[in-house]
Write a protein that holds these residues in place. Sequence first.
Motif, PDB file in Angstrom:
ATOM      1  N   PRO A 220      36.732  35.166  31.442  1.00 49.94           N
ATOM      2  CA  PRO A 220      37.905  34.472  30.459  1.00 49.94           C
ATOM      3  C   PRO A 220      39.003  34.001  31.310  1.00 49.94           C
ATOM      4  CG  PRO A 220      36.959  36.568  29.461  1.00 49.94           C
ATOM      5  CD  PRO A 220      36.365  36.244  30.990  1.00 49.94           C
ATOM      6  N   ILE A 221      39.576  34.818  32.327  1.00 49.41           N
ATOM      7  CA  ILE A 221      40.723  34.442  32.893  1.00 49.41           C
ATOM      8  C   ILE A 221      40.493  32.860  33.520  1.00 49.41           C
ATOM      9  CG2 ILE A 221      42.311  34.848  34.815  1.00 49.41           C
ATOM     10  CD1 ILE A 221      41.924  37.504  34.176  1.00 49.41           C
TER      11      ILE A 221
ATOM     12  N   SER B  76      22.002  29.685  31.843  1.00 42.57           N
ATOM     13  CA  SER B  76      21.046  28.786  31.620  1.00 42.57           C
ATOM     14  C   SER B  76      21.071  28.029  30.184  1.00 42.57           C
ATOM     15  CB  SER B  76      19.591  29.628  31.703  1.00 42.57           C
ATOM     16  OG  SER B  76      19.604  30.347  30.519  1.00 42.57           O
ATOM     17  N   LEU B  77      22.070  28.792  29.486  1.00 40.27           N
ATOM     18  CA  LEU B  77      22.127  28.468  28.138  1.00 40.27           C
ATOM     19  C   LEU B  77      22.248  26.642  27.955  1.00 40.27           C
ATOM     20  CD1 LEU B  77      22.260  29.435  25.249  1.00 40.27           C
ATOM     21  CD2 LEU B  77      24.830  29.594  25.402  1.00 40.27           C
ATOM     22  N   PRO B  78      23.129  26.077  28.785  1.00 33.56           N
ATOM     23  CA  PRO B  78      23.119  24.619  28.378  1.00 33.56           C
ATOM     24  C   PRO B  78      22.042  23.758  28.510  1.00 33.56           C
ATOM     25  CG  PRO B  78      24.808  25.353  30.070  1.00 33.56           C
ATOM     26  CD  PRO B  78      24.135  26.447  29.793  1.00 33.56           C
ATOM     27  N   THR B  79      21.073  24.293  29.119  1.00 34.10           N
ATOM     28  CA  THR B  79      19.692  23.578  29.381  1.00 34.10           C
ATOM     29  C   THR B  79      18.738  23.809  28.282  1.00 34.10           C
ATOM     30  OG1 THR B  79      18.545  25.408  30.508  1.00 34.10           O
ATOM     31  CG2 THR B  79      19.979  23.931  31.788  1.00 34.10           C
ATOM     32  N   THR B  80      18.962  24.824  27.419  1.00 40.65           N
ATOM     33  CA  THR B  80      18.147  25.283  26.410  1.00 40.65           C
ATOM     34  C   THR B  80      18.415  25.497  24.969  1.00 40.65           C
ATOM     35  OG1 THR B  80      18.602  27.602  26.446  1.00 40.65           O
ATOM     36  CG2 THR B  80      16.983  26.890  28.332  1.00 40.65           C
ATOM     37  N   ASN B  81      19.597  25.318  24.616  1.00 40.82           N
ATOM     38  CA  ASN B  81      20.115  25.839  23.342  1.00 40.82           C
ATOM     39  C   ASN B  81      21.112  24.941  22.737  1.00 40.82           C
ATOM     40  OD1 ASN B  81      20.663  26.962  21.006  1.00 40.82           O
ATOM     41  ND2 ASN B  81      20.221  28.942  21.562  1.00 40.82           N
ATOM     42  N   ILE B  82      20.848  23.915  22.079  1.00 44.75           N
ATOM     43  CA  ILE B  82      21.659  22.925  21.527  1.00 44.75           C
ATOM     44  C   ILE B  82      22.517  23.353  20.315  1.00 44.75           C
ATOM     45  CG2 ILE B  82      20.188  21.879  20.002  1.00 44.75           C
ATOM     46  CD1 ILE B  82      21.803  18.957  20.790  1.00 44.75           C
ATOM     47  N   VAL B  83      21.691  24.369  19.779  1.00 47.11           N
ATOM     48  CA  VAL B  83      22.557  25.069  18.385  1.00 47.11           C
ATOM     49  C   VAL B  83      23.585  25.853  18.741  1.00 47.11           C
ATOM     50  CG1 VAL B  83      22.058  26.434  16.440  1.00 47.11           C
ATOM     51  CG2 VAL B  83      20.350  24.685  17.212  1.00 47.11           C
ATOM     52  N   ALA B  84      23.379  26.556  19.815  1.00 51.83           N
ATOM     53  CA  ALA B  84      24.328  27.457  20.552  1.00 51.83           C
ATOM     54  C   ALA B  84      25.716  26.657  20.830  1.00 51.83           C
ATOM     55  CB  ALA B  84      23.924  28.465  21.719  1.00 51.83           C
ATOM     56  N   HIS B  85      25.335  25.599  21.418  1.00 55.09           N
ATOM     57  CA  HIS B  85      26.490  24.812  21.874  1.00 55.09           C
ATOM     58  C   HIS B  85      27.452  24.029  20.519  1.00 55.09           C
ATOM     59  CE1 HIS B  85      24.029  23.934  25.541  1.00 55.09           C
ATOM     60  NE2 HIS B  85      24.853  24.814  25.895  1.00 55.09           N
TER      61      HIS B  85
ATOM     62  N   GLU C  15      33.389  29.214  25.604  1.00 60.90           N
ATOM     63  CA  GLU C  15      32.474  30.124  26.652  1.00 60.90           C
ATOM     64  C   GLU C  15      32.091  31.512  26.183  1.00 60.90           C
ATOM     65  OE1 GLU C  15      31.177  28.803  29.285  1.00 60.90           O
ATOM     66  OE2 GLU C  15      32.523  27.108  30.135  1.00 60.90           O
ATOM     67  N   THR C  16      33.291  32.195  25.228  1.00 59.66           N
ATOM     68  CA  THR C  16      32.888  33.236  24.738  1.00 59.66           C
ATOM     69  C   THR C  16      31.733  33.212  23.833  1.00 59.66           C
ATOM     70  OG1 THR C  16      35.270  34.092  24.855  1.00 59.66           O
ATOM     71  CG2 THR C  16      33.934  35.160  23.298  1.00 59.66           C
ATOM     72  N   PHE C  17      31.760  32.294  22.889  1.00 56.51           N
ATOM     73  CA  PHE C  17      30.597  32.109  21.764  1.00 56.51           C
ATOM     74  C   PHE C  17      29.502  31.883  22.677  1.00 56.51           C
ATOM     75  CE2 PHE C  17      33.600  31.276  18.390  1.00 56.51           C
ATOM     76  CZ  PHE C  17      32.868  31.608  17.310  1.00 56.51           C
ATOM     77  N   LYS C  18      29.283  31.002  23.583  1.00 57.74           N
ATOM     78  CA  LYS C  18      28.025  31.049  24.575  1.00 57.74           C
ATOM     79  C   LYS C  18      27.630  32.166  24.991  1.00 57.74           C
ATOM     80  CE  LYS C  18      27.839  27.943  27.851  1.00 57.74           C
ATOM     81  NZ  LYS C  18      28.252  27.098  29.057  1.00 57.74           N
ATOM     82  N   PHE C  19      28.518  32.837  25.722  1.00 62.22           N
ATOM     83  CA  PHE C  19      28.235  34.251  26.096  1.00 62.22           C
ATOM     84  C   PHE C  19      27.630  35.170  25.146  1.00 62.22           C
ATOM     85  CE2 PHE C  19      29.195  38.751  27.588  1.00 62.22           C
ATOM     86  CZ  PHE C  19      28.559  38.791  28.751  1.00 62.22           C
ATOM     87  N   ILE C  20      28.238  35.180  24.007  1.00 67.23           N
ATOM     88  CA  ILE C  20      27.765  36.252  22.899  1.00 67.23           C
ATOM     89  C   ILE C  20      26.461  35.875  22.314  1.00 67.23           C
ATOM     90  CG2 ILE C  20      28.235  36.865  20.547  1.00 67.23           C
ATOM     91  CD1 ILE C  20      31.241  36.626  21.014  1.00 67.23           C
ATOM     92  N   LEU C  21      26.296  34.728  22.274  1.00 67.21           N
ATOM     93  CA  LEU C  21      24.901  34.143  22.010  1.00 67.21           C
ATOM     94  C   LEU C  21      23.765  34.350  22.806  1.00 67.21           C
ATOM     95  CD1 LEU C  21      26.366  30.772  20.210  1.00 67.21           C
ATOM     96  CD2 LEU C  21      25.116  32.651  18.911  1.00 67.21           C
TER      97      LEU C  21
END
Length: 315
Positions: free
Chosen positions: A204-205, A10-19, A288-294
Amino acid sequence: MTEEECEYESLPTTNIVAHMVAGAGAGAMEHCIMYPIDCVKTRMQSLVPDPKASYKNVADALYTIIKQEGIGRTVRGINAVFFGAIPAHAMYFAAYEQIKLVLTERMSKQYHSVAHGLAGCSATIFHDAVMNPADVIKQRMQMYQSPYSTCSECGKRVLMEEGPHAFYRSYMTQLTMNIPFHAIHFMVYEKAQDMINPDRKYSPITHIASGGAAGAIAAAVTTPLDVCKTLLNTQERCAYQNDGTISGLRQASSLIYKFGGLQGFFRGLTARVIYQIPATAISWSVYETFKFILATKKSARASPILAANESSGIR
């Protein structure tokens, strides 16, 4: 799907800073890790290379540069790319995710690939506006017997001798190249993810495989424009000594054909593809890793609050 995966999805819909944070990290890693191959690509795209800088292939180029000039020559200009890639990719991924969200909400699922392509094209405009000056400096630093000792000296001399427009001389060519590049790139990446990672979990793969395929296809298709961009950025003396400043795509194309014929437009093709496969794989996997960690950290912060609300009867 776990709670972390739900947050990640759901991150793409909510967090521009994370992107922006994820994009900045991805851009820095992508360009810096693969920089020696980028140096080779620039050298191999030279119209009339010096005999000492005429290479048979990518491996021969790397070996020759390191043997004759030292390993440090393969990373000359990396500072410009590092400091340019961070803000450029931050805006690039943030714009892509937000525009993709808007378009996919308004288009039926069968047209989502088109939405991804349009989002990639739009994001490119922001990316190239920041990255173009950095590209000019780094490609001039990469050329054989470059007259510049540092990135800052290169930037100052270009500004003093050619004016500020020199940093954007290749901008329209860059857009002409990158709009189809990133349209193909994002469409292939998203389509590959639909095929091998339909649930869009953190994997990741699949991110590496999809990114590598997207980079290879997009790079191969747009190589002729990349050769033109390199000539506009470097203003290679052997090409313009009798023609004045090379000012646009048409003039660059004419000179490339004059010096190398049709095959001249595909100089450095192998190096460009070899560069883009791991570069885009690294970019997407890091992003994608940064997104997952955040997303995981966001979930961890939210859990105590949710538990407290539940214990007090708050819904």
